[in-house]
Design an enzyme around this catalytic site. Structure first.
Site, PDB file in Angstrom:
ATOM      1  CG  ASP A 185      33.208 -42.778-138.105  1.00  0.00           C
ATOM      2  OD1 ASP A 185      33.458 -43.863-138.654  1.00  0.00           O
ATOM      3  OD2 ASP A 185      33.257 -42.602-136.887  1.00  0.00           O
TER       4      ASP A 185
ATOM      5  CD1 TRP B  80      30.373 -34.800-138.181  1.00  0.00           C
ATOM      6  CD2 TRP B  80      31.640 -34.688-136.359  1.00  0.00           C
ATOM      7  NE1 TRP B  80      31.389 -35.680-138.339  1.00  0.00           N
ATOM      8  CE2 TRP B  80      32.198 -35.630-137.239  1.00  0.00           C
ATOM      9  CE3 TRP B  80      32.259 -34.440-135.133  1.00  0.00           C
ATOM     10  CZ2 TRP B  80      33.359 -36.330-136.920  1.00  0.00           C
ATOM     11  CZ3 TRP B  80      33.415 -35.159-134.827  1.00  0.00           C
ATOM     12  CH2 TRP B  80      33.952 -36.087-135.719  1.00  0.00           C
TER      13      TRP B  80
ATOM     14  CG  ASP C  69      25.295 -39.466-141.228  1.00  0.00           C
ATOM     15  OD1 ASP C  69      26.459 -39.323-141.642  1.00  0.00           O
ATOM     16  OD2 ASP C  69      25.028 -39.844-140.071  1.00  0.00           O
TER      17      ASP C  69
ATOM     18  CG  ASN D 283      33.161 -40.933-134.937  1.00  0.00           C
ATOM     19  OD1 ASN D 283      33.044 -41.776-134.060  1.00  0.00           O
ATOM     20  ND2 ASN D 283      34.304 -40.692-135.547  1.00  0.00           N
ATOM     21  CG  ASP D 284      31.042 -43.666-130.915  1.00  0.00           C
ATOM     22  OD1 ASP D 284      31.797 -43.960-131.846  1.00  0.00           O
ATOM     23  OD2 ASP D 284      31.439 -43.421-129.761  1.00  0.00           O
TER      24      ASP D 284
END
Lengths: 179, 379, 179, 379
Positions: free
Chosen positions: A79, A104, A123, A151-152
């Site tokens: 994402d 994650w 990330d 994933n927000d």
């Protein structure tokens, strides 16, 4: 059964019903692993190929597909901007960024060997939004009250600068074939 | 520098034959301190430049001059409008060198009329939650005297900001639970990973006066609720990935789950449909809910947006109508004006406006690269 | 002849050959007036109407056209996001911004009364890029070594914050008809 | 926090049956300290979020992995690559609260290999020129020992930064003249509004050692030169709005205008053509110039971009060929590699790559909302 298999098996039990339609994704749930990058432009999901971005191969035996495309097997739960389009790769951050320590983990099936791999969506942080290859697959995504499956959340939260740049899809383990 | 010196001279010059009157330099517009009912707040999450987001003020009933202004909203900011003070609040994060350097979390306070920044409250601890803009990541509670801001680092807590005093007066631990749903007289509820919840009330000083642990009211593994409910008369209408409405009564300090019901019962024509989008549910404040839905539900389909907006009767507990938006919908809010409207962020990231019968009225862009994930109606 | 006319006549002499094809623009040159906002996306120039932006009228007698369109008569030399699309108007800044004290001035012909007006393109500063109605007309634009006739320079340089938001087109004088 | 604790365990686990080897967490890529000849620097002016620009490093010869990384470039920044140190310089401006607050102008220094920020030099006076990205707004001179940065507030000057000492060692007044064209051994020339120029040499300490006032070499009222020349062997090839080449010899401390000649003489088939775009001229370092042009020249047509790239012989002083880019061109640079290339920012703000015969090779995007107005080749 090694430790990873054990962890993943335990985690996966609760999410059997989440097995993807496409049949290659299950996701580790809850507080064990999980989390993710930045959710994204809903119009840019699952498509192969971005204009102005060269095709890629991973160059690794048994690692099929195009790491610059949203449907590359490792990205079954990614994402964000693909680091492979941003000066990094599916397995590394671009120069000058920092790989987030929190992350994650999704489970993606490699179509070539039929094995399920644990993919860590670390990330990369500290430079401005990469802006290339926005990719969003929400399989296994859970609301914010299950943060390690959501994933927000900006998972750069543990990096020196929390400014999000792009997302990787690192192979960190293997679970075995379908089960 | 001659330019600057000459300008005053220019201003003295009358328009000899002119029809068009001279403009006054400088002129900066202002807004009414009380906004009309048709104005909304559209929050650009700005993925392509996360440090440079904004909240645009938009009149969704207007066919001209629809964009009223904007305030900055940096790095996964949250936004709140006060209903008791003529103020807007943006909770945001800055770095001293843009994308690096020293971090500062703040609540920026703007006057509604001038949109000038009139105060700033620094949030301590570098722990403000950075989540793609969600309305329940910060809320005003009580008589809008406290702004509560969700923290996640990844321990979760709520910063309590006294908006009159312009200071943080408390930090409340949330035991790993998330987001902030206004509850009771001066409190909030947070949802926990196992489907349970925690409800906290504050006293007049912002100190914790009660804490209630609520039992699980949904199965977070098999069918989680979206973390965005719509709250109608104190009742939060949560909806699950699989289309079950699970109301939670937040009117008291000890919230209670109410009877749940499915929008998509087995055997119905909607059996394989599911809600999909960001703000997936809206309410007219009366009987009707509006839910963004899409047929062909599957794991991962819940955030793509939907090609249908369903009209759902709370009393009948079922879908009573629907319409197809001109572009698939991602977020929907109800705009409670004399002619009520639905404002919809579509999947192309512009805003479509409909009347409550689903008739398309207009499309509004808030900027070329803007991504208004979140809409908030005037309170 | 008033002072403004005198100034403009003097300035205009050197730029007779620059009279626009469209015949309604000449521009004051050199160090007398001039300067401008931000130059812009070359693909967005001179077009009428932006998607997602409502049409406008100025509401002023004798002021024809659509202030939210790039071909509105006052914008004959504007360069930037139109403040009329950003919460301001052709003659005012949006709430919460500051009107730049330095500016450049163009001469635009009002098609209704046939008069040439002095238009001051003051920038509005201090909030993030408006992002609506990017408009660029380069008539009379001169290179950076003629700064008061150049629109590549950020004319928010005199404001409290130099962050550019949008551009106005303020009527500040009238020159008379064609000559 | 369990996630973090468990990760080291995960790393210890071998891939029992796996074909794909495990990745090492964390891994951050690096670049060579010396970049290949085909790498360029594409500067995103970022109009939609001016505080969040960037300079992307792009291999224009690559059909895969063409984007090598990026560094930030905030608020009308300028960019320079050192040819003698493994460093990159970004001159930029920050505000303490993103779009407001306290201003800080800096030169950010990056290591070419890591792209880490290794130093910062604060520029005093809040006077750094904010101009839409132009290569000659900052330059390295001498043996790249001094970075000179154009100031405009609106008085004009040059800050002299000693890149080894990481400090500003001088500020040179420019008498209202603009931009910085490297000149002589350790100096620069600035153009003035009347078509004249000023040339300044610095000593080894960065102090002014000579100042030369050059006479007007073009008519800035009737036919001004673009402020972007291409410099070939110390000679700056300026081009006018009306297509006249006006070379200025910058090899010595007292620059001299050379013979001018028109690309579009009256009576020629190109009589009504004009240069148009941003970086409108490039050179192969030998006889050939490349100029972006468009027929139907008019006042205001000089910055729209052009549908033709003309090949111009310096020795023949005329157009000797041309090609039509697949999308109209806005900026062009010559990439002096084994197979030389032309890199072109097109009017849609992506980068097209051609060989020197004008054959289209590839298109490269540096990001969805990016606007790479300026390209710079490796030095």
């Amino acid at each position: 059964m090694n430790i990873l298999d054990s962890l993943i098996d335990k985690a996966s039990r609760g999410v059997a019903q989440r097995t993807s339609r496409r049949g290659f994704l299950t996701k580790v749930s809850a507080a064990l692993f999980a989390g993710a990058a930045i959710p994204l432009l809903p119009v840019a999901r699952g498509d192969n190929g971005y204009p102005g971005v060269g095709d890629q191969v991973s160059g690794i035996d048994g690692d099929p597909g195009d790491p610059s495309a949203c449907d590359y097997w490792r990205y079954c739960a990614i994402d964000g901007f693909l680091c492979s389009c941003c000066g990094g790769s599916a397995g590394s951050c671009p120069p000058g960024t920092e790989m987030s320590p929190t992350t994650w983990i999704g489970i993606c099936k490699n179509p070539e060997d039929g094995l399920n791999y644990a993919i860590s969506y670390n990330d990369c942080c500290g430079k401005t939004s990469c802006g290339r290859c926005l990719c969003n697959n929400n399989e296994g995504d859970r609301p914010v009250y299950m943060p390690y499956a959501n994933n927000d959340i900006n998972w750069c939260l543990g990096a020196k600068s929390t400014v999000y740049t792009c997302s990787t899809g690192m192979v960190i383990g293997v679970r075995g074939g379908d089960s | 520098m001659k330019t600057v010196l000459l300008l005053p001279l220019l201003l003295l010059i009358g328009a000899v034959h002119a029809q068009v009157p001279l403009d006054k330099v400088p002129t900066v517009d202002t807004l009414p301190a009380e906004y009309p009912d048709t104005w909304i707040f559209a929050h650009d999450a700005a993925f392509y430049s996360l440090i440079a987001g904004k909240v645009a003020i938009v009149d969704v009933a207007a066919d001209t001059l629809e964009y009223k202004g904007a305030v900055g909203a940096a790095q996964f900011a949250t936004f709140n409008e006060s209903s008791t003070r003529d103020e807007l609040y943006v909770s945001e994060t800055f770095y001293s060198r843009g994308v690096s350097g020293e971090r500062t979390d703040v609540v920026s306070v703007y006057a509604k009329d001038s949109l000038d920044k009139i105060a700033e409250v620094v949030l301590p601890g570098d722990q403000r939650a950075m989540i793609v803009t969600k309305p329940y990541a910060s809320r005003l509670i009580g008589d809008d005297e406290f702004l509560i801001v969700y923290n996640f680092n990844p321990a979760s807590s709520a910063a309590v900001v006294d908006v009159a005093k312009r200071e943080v007066v408390n930090e409340v631990s949330l035991n790993g639970c998330a987001l902030l749903y206004p509850t009771g007289e001066r409190g909030f509820t947070s949802l926990c990973g196992d489907g349970s919840f925690i409800s906290i009330q504050l006293d007049e000083q912002g100190k914790e006066s009660s804490r209630f642990m609520g039992k699980s009211f949904f199965n977070s593994e098999s069918d989680p609720v979206f973390d965005y409910p719509i709250i109608v008369d104190g009742i939060a209408y949560f909806i699950t990935y699989n289309g079950v409405i699970r109301p939670l009564d937040l009117r008291g300090s000890e919230p209670a789950a109410m009877e749940s019901w499915s929008l998509v019962p087995e055997g119905s024509e909607y059996a394989d449909w599911g809600p999909s989008g960001w703000q997936i549910i809206a309410s007219d404040g009366d009987d009707m809910l509006y839910v963004i839905m899409e047929p062909g539900r599957f794991d991962g389909s819940h955030k793509s947006g939907g090609g249908h907006i369903m009209m759902v009767s709370r009393s009948k507990q079922s879908i009573v109508g629907s319409f197809e938006p001109v572009t698939p919908a991602f977020s929907v809010i109800y705009v409670d004006a004399e002619e009520p409207l639905l404002a919809v962020t579509n999947v192309n990231m512009t805003i479509d406006v409909y009347n409550t019968q689903g008739e398309f009225l207009r499309n509004i862009s808030i900027g070329g690269s803007a991504m208004p994930f979140t809409l908030q109606a005037k309170r």
